[in-house]
Design a protein around this motif. Sequence first.
Motif, mmCIF file in Angstrom:
data_model
loop_
_atom_site.group_PDB
_atom_site.id
_atom_site.type_symbol
_atom_site.label_atom_id
_atom_site.label_comp_id
_atom_site.label_asym_id
_atom_site.label_seq_id
_atom_site.Cartn_x
_atom_site.Cartn_y
_atom_site.Cartn_z
ATOM 1 N N TYR A 42 2.258 -5.902 4.936
ATOM 2 C CA TYR A 42 1.969 -5.121 3.931
ATOM 3 C C TYR A 42 2.425 -3.871 3.895
ATOM 4 O O TYR A 42 2.528 -3.167 5.083
ATOM 5 N N SER A 43 2.701 -3.121 2.795
ATOM 6 C CA SER A 43 3.079 -1.906 2.738
ATOM 7 C C SER A 43 2.183 -0.617 3.296
ATOM 8 O O SER A 43 0.859 -0.809 3.068
ATOM 9 N N GLY A 44 2.661 0.090 4.213
ATOM 10 C CA GLY A 44 1.755 1.143 4.628
ATOM 11 C C GLY A 44 1.429 0.744 5.992
ATOM 12 O O GLY A 44 0.666 1.829 6.552
ATOM 13 N N GLU A 45 1.256 -0.460 6.421
ATOM 14 C CA GLU A 45 0.827 -0.716 7.720
ATOM 15 C C GLU A 45 1.737 -0.622 8.960
ATOM 16 O O GLU A 45 2.897 -0.690 8.398
ATOM 17 N N THR A 102 7.196 -1.043 10.358
ATOM 18 C CA THR A 102 6.363 -0.374 9.267
ATOM 19 C C THR A 102 6.762 -0.750 7.784
ATOM 20 O O THR A 102 7.970 -0.063 7.400
ATOM 21 N N PRO A 103 6.364 -1.932 7.220
ATOM 22 C CA PRO A 103 6.899 -2.404 6.151
ATOM 23 C C PRO A 103 6.797 -1.321 4.956
ATOM 24 O O PRO A 103 5.859 -0.734 4.399
ATOM 25 N N SER A 104 7.848 -1.446 3.956
ATOM 26 C CA SER A 104 7.926 -0.781 2.724
ATOM 27 C C SER A 104 7.006 -1.501 1.630
ATOM 28 O O SER A 104 7.141 -0.961 0.358
ATOM 29 N N ALA A 105 7.009 -2.760 1.645
ATOM 30 C CA ALA A 105 6.431 -3.631 0.568
ATOM 31 C C ALA A 105 5.781 -4.819 1.359
ATOM 32 O O ALA A 105 5.865 -5.328 2.295
ATOM 33 N N ASN A 106 4.987 -5.490 0.383
ATOM 34 C CA ASN A 106 4.183 -6.776 0.742
ATOM 35 C C ASN A 106 5.082 -7.798 0.756
ATOM 36 O O ASN A 106 5.942 -8.116 -0.132
#
Length: 552
Positions: free
Chosen positions: A65-68, A139-143
């Motif tokens: 998930y983005s932001g995690e 550090t994903p940028s999208a889900n």
Amino acid sequence: MNPYRKLFFMPAKKLRKISIAAIFALVATLFQGASLSPASAAPVYSGSVSVTRAYDSDTNSIQAYSGERLYVNFRYDVNVTSVESGDELTFDDLENEITGLSAQWNINNNYMNRVTALTYTVPDPKPTSIELTVSKTLTPSANGPIKFDPVVTTDGATLTANSTYTSASLNTSITSAGYTAKDGDQYLYYYGSVCVDMAQVAADDELVLSTTITGSPTTTSNTTSWYGPNGMSINAISPQTDLERTVPSPEPTQISASFNRGFSGLTSGFKYTFSAEIESEGTSVGITCPLLPGPTPGLFPVGGASVTGTFSVGSKITVTPNKWSLTNGGAVVAAATTEYDWYLCTTPLTAATTDFTQIECFQDQPEQVLASGTSIGYTDGPNQGFTGASLTITQGLLTSMTGKYLMVIVNGASGSGMSLKRGDLFMKTCGPIASGSTCSSTYGTPVAPAKKTPKAATVATKVKVGKTFTISLHSSKGTASKGANSDGLAAVVSVASASKAFCSVTKIVKSKKITGYTVKGLKAGKCSVVVAISGSSTFNASSKTTVVTVSK
């Protein structure tokens, strides 16, 4: 592992007795805010959450998930009976969606034999065990799912394994907002701490801890520990449970309870909130624990720390000692001692800091330089962490360090027992480490060393009219224009202008150097003889006036 950081409500030496996995059971105080009002009965929110995310072996993916910040780990135990000396073992991610993966081969369960490379050649003699560990912080940028299909091959064929394990986890601070479970979350661990408002309790009072979580997840783990100042354990009194403690006598300056609550059976989309409270005879006495450097009094770092050196075999990485004060910006505590904890991180610390909430290294399960300073691993026994100020780089260390970041915690301590005071400074990481790379990190303004008081020449206090006495200087360190004391500092002797009628001063010159002065009494009265000594980088300047009585 490595003054108030359970990770940080425990002194550095005690933390070094904890395995790296247990760090997350102690990180509660990383994310605390201002203390609650002692009169408030509201639950105390403080702590952190660690979540285990499922790996879908059917789709070879992990939901992100983005932001995690997602920590992916793959462990592979090679069946050594299926390989021979000379075989080339290769790690590969068949999906190729995660870049920058680093493979580490641990041979015979000995960290000194660790090899960091995507390919490993089985040596002769053949090891009794070979374990591969691959990890990466994302550090994903999208889900969406991230494909991850790790394998080990030899000659193009998939290698037989005794066991494999693929996992993903994330760590986050929590507040009263709680944590909302996401698709793929399997386990949730809540780590927290609550401190006691010592103004509301007295020796022999009974304390009771309660913790709550919303919803109805299944409890998988439940541990609690109680501490006094500086991580000193407060033992239970029979028949107390882990949730109960008696305030010791004499009453300590601080009491805290740290806990680990694990849960499974999570519901995606449900917001889990957490709270904890300490009561005494039904009255709330819990407050949010203070930030570093811990309960007052503690130690604050005074500028002047640095890490320097080169990552090459035989070279040294050196940390300068740091100074400590009882107040922020106060006077240096002369009796404070300093030691150092060395870690290898996969995440860099971008600036030296005393605020461990800025440090992501600990969430990525860092390895530690062990006691001898020659090996890397996770401490699981007492006093296993290397605490020296200078680390000599060996080939084994260099191999283990390659591609990672070096962080040093400068630990200060003053006093002992219940009066022990501690403080910490986290030095900026150096890296990514490569052979021949350098390390240069500084903190604050260097503290000027305390200057010494120069040795003054002896001056008599009495002389008769017409008589003399000698003020001796060094026999060889002086010059033709100025004498010198035994420290080699320029020294000049004179009589104050107002008293020149009572005394006179003349130079004693030997071998074209002033080696002293002669003082002569001229008439009855008092004269002031001044010995002025120049300062240096080591010595303070000095001017001493001696009143000499001239008698008949």
